[in-house]
Motif scaffolding. Structure first.
Motif, PDB file in Angstrom:
ATOM      1  N   ARG A 130      31.698  19.443  -6.761  1.00  9.15           N
ATOM      2  CA  ARG A 130      31.545  19.279  -5.306  1.00  9.15           C
ATOM      3  C   ARG A 130      32.786  19.791  -4.562  1.00  9.15           C
ATOM      4  NH1 ARG A 130      30.410  13.998  -6.743  1.00  9.15           N
ATOM      5  NH2 ARG A 130      31.929  13.131  -5.250  1.00  9.15           N
ATOM      6  N   VAL A 174      26.586  20.843  -3.782  1.00  3.44           N
ATOM      7  CA  VAL A 174      27.336  19.990  -2.857  1.00  3.44           C
ATOM      8  C   VAL A 174      27.072  18.511  -3.119  1.00  3.44           C
ATOM      9  CG1 VAL A 174      27.461  21.743  -1.045  1.00  3.44           C
ATOM     10  CG2 VAL A 174      25.527  20.147  -1.114  1.00  3.44           C
ATOM     11  N   GLY A 175      25.979  18.197  -3.820  1.00  2.00           N
ATOM     12  CA  GLY A 175      25.692  16.817  -4.167  1.00  2.00           C
ATOM     13  C   GLY A 175      25.786  16.555  -5.657  1.00  2.00           C
ATOM     14  N   GLU A 200      29.291  12.098   1.909  1.00  2.66           N
ATOM     15  CA  GLU A 200      30.317  12.268   0.872  1.00  2.66           C
ATOM     16  C   GLU A 200      31.383  11.186   1.011  1.00  2.66           C
ATOM     17  OE1 GLU A 200      32.185  13.066  -2.202  1.00  2.66           O
ATOM     18  OE2 GLU A 200      30.681  14.646  -1.801  1.00  2.66           O
ATOM     19  N   ARG A 242      26.478  17.094   4.795  1.00  2.00           N
ATOM     20  CA  ARG A 242      27.030  16.506   3.572  1.00  2.00           C
ATOM     21  C   ARG A 242      28.225  15.603   3.888  1.00  2.00           C
ATOM     22  NH1 ARG A 242      25.708  14.537  -1.232  1.00  2.00           N
ATOM     23  NH2 ARG A 242      27.684  13.889  -2.163  1.00  2.00           N
TER      24      ARG A 242
END
Length: 696
Positions: free
Chosen positions: A141, A133-134, A169, A165
């Motif tokens: 992502r 996710v990063g 983001e 997140r």
């Protein structure tokens, strides 16, 4: 990388096209430094190892290696591998008890077990998705949230991660993917739904970017349809305006090598569809919202109208495609929608014109409010082929002409005449002549000339069927010599089909085609029920030879004939009408048949030849309830019956009150579905009008 791949006995495993000994090469291809090789390998994985969503033993063997590839930051295009794993492991099997009930020797056991094992294997390694996710790669992502929501065994942990997140983001599409994944968790896990719905409700009103609020509202509607706000149309319209006027974000540059693969073609089409649009992601958000709104047709129409009035051509294009799905399933008041879609035909953006044309040509009579716009488009567009067959027609004028003809507008007739002068004619244009009625008679000489030019080879049926249909529609009896040439010269390939089409055309000509009687009589004894029955109908139409016609038709109304044979004869008897009353006893035998269509065709014919309402009405109403696809044929008969159909009034009123189209289905649609449902409504209104007139 790919440690142990050689230790797997791939040749003993299988995929869609046989032994899986080519799979190691595909897996290595996914890790290649060459973009074209990676895409070719991915295409091979979807085409063979995960063909049409199937999970084979070779698919299971690939999972550890796919997870290894995803975890390696040196591998490029890992987002596509994450999507592949999500597809392999994300199949919802429903009730797991079904697996327990399958015998190990049952051929269905292995596929079902494979799906379960795939889901378990990917879930066991799903922690790898947590770190994605990063990931520096936005494509990774973008794919990770759905994988986590679909495959990770700890949804509460995933939910916290996704929401956390979202606070850091910055990529818009990734943020939307995070919200969509939260919605997926809410749908999959009842224990987390209330908490998630509350969060989505908060996000939809929070001080966030308009796209994010729109995504939250769409997921809220999806997860909790009962909580859709009453002012949803106003809120969505406002958000779309904010999205349109927000500062444009720089487009991501992700050049890809062109590859001769299905995946490559799909990617290129998607890129072409999105080109020049600053916010192409609004389409998917609105599709989600429309799905959630479901039968709130009026709200959905108002939302589409607002989009069609937007200054953003992309939003107008989205509205057209969304309305295509709406009008296919739901009845409603679409006049203003159709008029505004017609207005897009003059827009300078070719993709918008193409979308509008594609939509209108499927509407038939419902395209009437756009008729002026269609006629203007045809009159002002650059000169080009009008009768061009195939997909290219939609990019030019052929699609607009088809839409104008199908809605029955006489302005299409001179343009159809021009199209008939061209080398090739789109077959749908010829089938559209029927909607134009007697006014299309001037087309007969051109149809006759084209029919005379057709070669009598194995492709004859495909070439002459549309021409014969059009000649039947205009009653172009001057083409009698050309029709007889085809009838006499039909080759063995599809000969019966050609003969039936010719006989139907001759029957439409009536007594002026009496010259064809010897050829028609010769086919009364055909071994094909459709040919024999149509020959009998033609004999009756040409000179009223009733005895010959009834003798040929009653031959097929006997025990041992197939349902299709019986139906062919019954339809021809119905076309003859009261003169065939002597065949009523033979038709009565079909009222109790097991085949529903035999019952329907027999009942309709019995009404038309004998007017026996007490005998046929219970059969028709039973078929109405039993099979919705029989309703057009039943309603056609009910409309003819007038006051005699009084017992059908409740069924008719119930149908007219129903919002969902009678033939709507979830697995696709036919090009005539809307037209067929509108025909049903027209017939029901006609039948009800006669019943109400009787009451006066």
């Amino acid at each position: 990388m790919l440690t142990g791949i050689e230790e797997v006995d791939w040749a003993s495993l299988g995929h869609a096209y046989g032994p899986a000994d080519d799979v190691p090469e595909l897996l290595r291809g996914l890790a290649s430094a060459d973009p074209a090789e990676r895409e070719t390998a991915l295409d091979g994985m979807y085409g063979a190892v995960h063909h049409q969503g199937d999970v084979y033993d070779s698919t299971l063997a690939c999972i550890p290696f796919l997870l290894e590839l995803v975890a390696d930051p040196e591998v490029q295009d890992r987002g596509s591998i994450v999507e592949l794993l999500t597809s392999i492991g994300g199949i919802d099997l429903g009730d797991d008890e079904e697996l327990d009930e399958l015998d190990a020797d049952d051929e269905e056991f292995i596929p079902a077990a494979n799906y379960a094992m795939a889901a378990a294997a990917i879930a066991a390694g799903a922690d790898v998705f947590l770190g994605l996710v990063g990931d520096p790669d936005p494509e990774v992502r973008l794919a990770a949230p759905c994988a986590l929501a679909s495959l990770h065994p700890d949804p509460a942990r995933v939910l916290d991660l996704l929401r956390e997140r979202l606070t850091v983001e910055r990529d818009t599409e990734v943020r939307l993917a995070l919200v969509a994944a939260v919605g997926r968790i809410a749908l999959r896990h009842e224990s987390l739904r209330a908490e998630t719905v509350d969060w989505l409700g908060w996000l939809s009103c929070a001080a966030q970017a308009p796209g994010l609020r729109l995504a939250a509202l769409a997921q809220l509607a999806r997860c909790a349809p009962a909580q859709i706000p009453d002012d949803v149309v106003e809120r969505v319209t406002t958000l779309l305006d904010e999205v349109r006027t927000a500062p444009a974000e720089p487009a991501a540059e992700t050049p890809r090598a062109a590859t001769p693969t299905l995946i490559g073609q799909v990617r290129e089409l998607l890129e072409e569809h999105s080109a020049g649009r600053p916010t192409p992601w609004t389409e998917e958000l609105l599709r989600t919202l429309h799905t959630a709104l479901d039968d709130r047709v009026d709200d959905r129409i108002e939302l589409i109208l607002a989009q069609l009035r937007s200054p953003d051509w992309g939003q107008r294009s989205d509205a057209i495609w969304l309305c295509g799905g709406l009008i296919r399933v739901w009845r409603g008041r679409y006049d203003e929608v159709v008029r505004l879609v017609g207005a897009q035909l003059s827009d300078p953006e070719p993709r918008l014109r193409e979308a509008a044309t594609s939509f209108l040509e499927r509407l038939f009579e419902l395209a009437g409010p756009a008729a002026d716009a269609l006629a203007t488009r045809l009159a002002t567009a650059p000169q080009g082929p009008l009768g061009l067959p195939g997909p290219g027609a939609r990019a030019g004028k052929g699609g607009a002409l088809l839409a104008l003809a199908r809605c029955g507008d006489a302005r299409a007739i001179p343009l159809l005449a021009r199209a008939l002068e061209e080398r090739e004619v789109r077959r749908e244009l010829l089938y559209a002549v029927d909607a134009l009625g007697p006014a299309a008679l001037p087309l007969a000489p051109l149809l006759r000339r084209r029919l005379a030019e057709v070669e009598l080879d194995d492709l004859l049926y495909d070439r002459v069927a549309p021409l014969l249909f059009a000649l039947t529609a205009v009653r172009g009896a001057q083409a009698l010599p050309e029709v007889l040439r085809v009838l006499r010269g039909a080759p063995p390939n599809r000969r019966d089909w050609v003969r039936e089409a010719c006989l139907r055309t001759l029957a439409s000509f009536g007594p002026v085609a009496r010259e064809a009687l010897p050829d028609v009589r010769a086919l009364l004894c055909s071994e094909s029920a459709t040919v024999s029955s149509m020959a009998a109908q033609a004999v009756w139409s040409l000179d009223g030879s009733l005895a010959e016609a009834l003798g040929a038709l009653e031959r097929w109304l006997r025990p041992g004939t197939s349902g299709a044979e019986w139906c062919a004869a019954a339809r021809s008897l119905g076309a003859i009408g009261p003169a065939a009353a002597a065949s009523a006893p033979a038709l009565e035998a079909g009222l109790g048949a097991r085949d529903l269509w035999v019952r329907v065709r027999s009942a309709a014919a019995l009404w038309r030849v004998a007017g026996d309402a007490p005998a046929v009405l219970p059969v028709l109403l039973s078929a109405w309830d039993e099979n919705r696809h029989a309703r057009v044929a039943v309603a056609e008969c009910l409309a003819e019956m007038g006051p005699a159909a009084a017992e059908a009034e409740l069924a008719i009123r119930t149908e007219l009150a129903r919002r969902r189209r009678h033939n709507a289905r979830e697995d696709g649609a036919g090009s005539h579905d809307v037209h067929d449902d509108e025909k049903l409504l027209t017939l029901c209104r006609a039948a009800l009008s006669q019943l109400e007139h009787r009451a006066w």
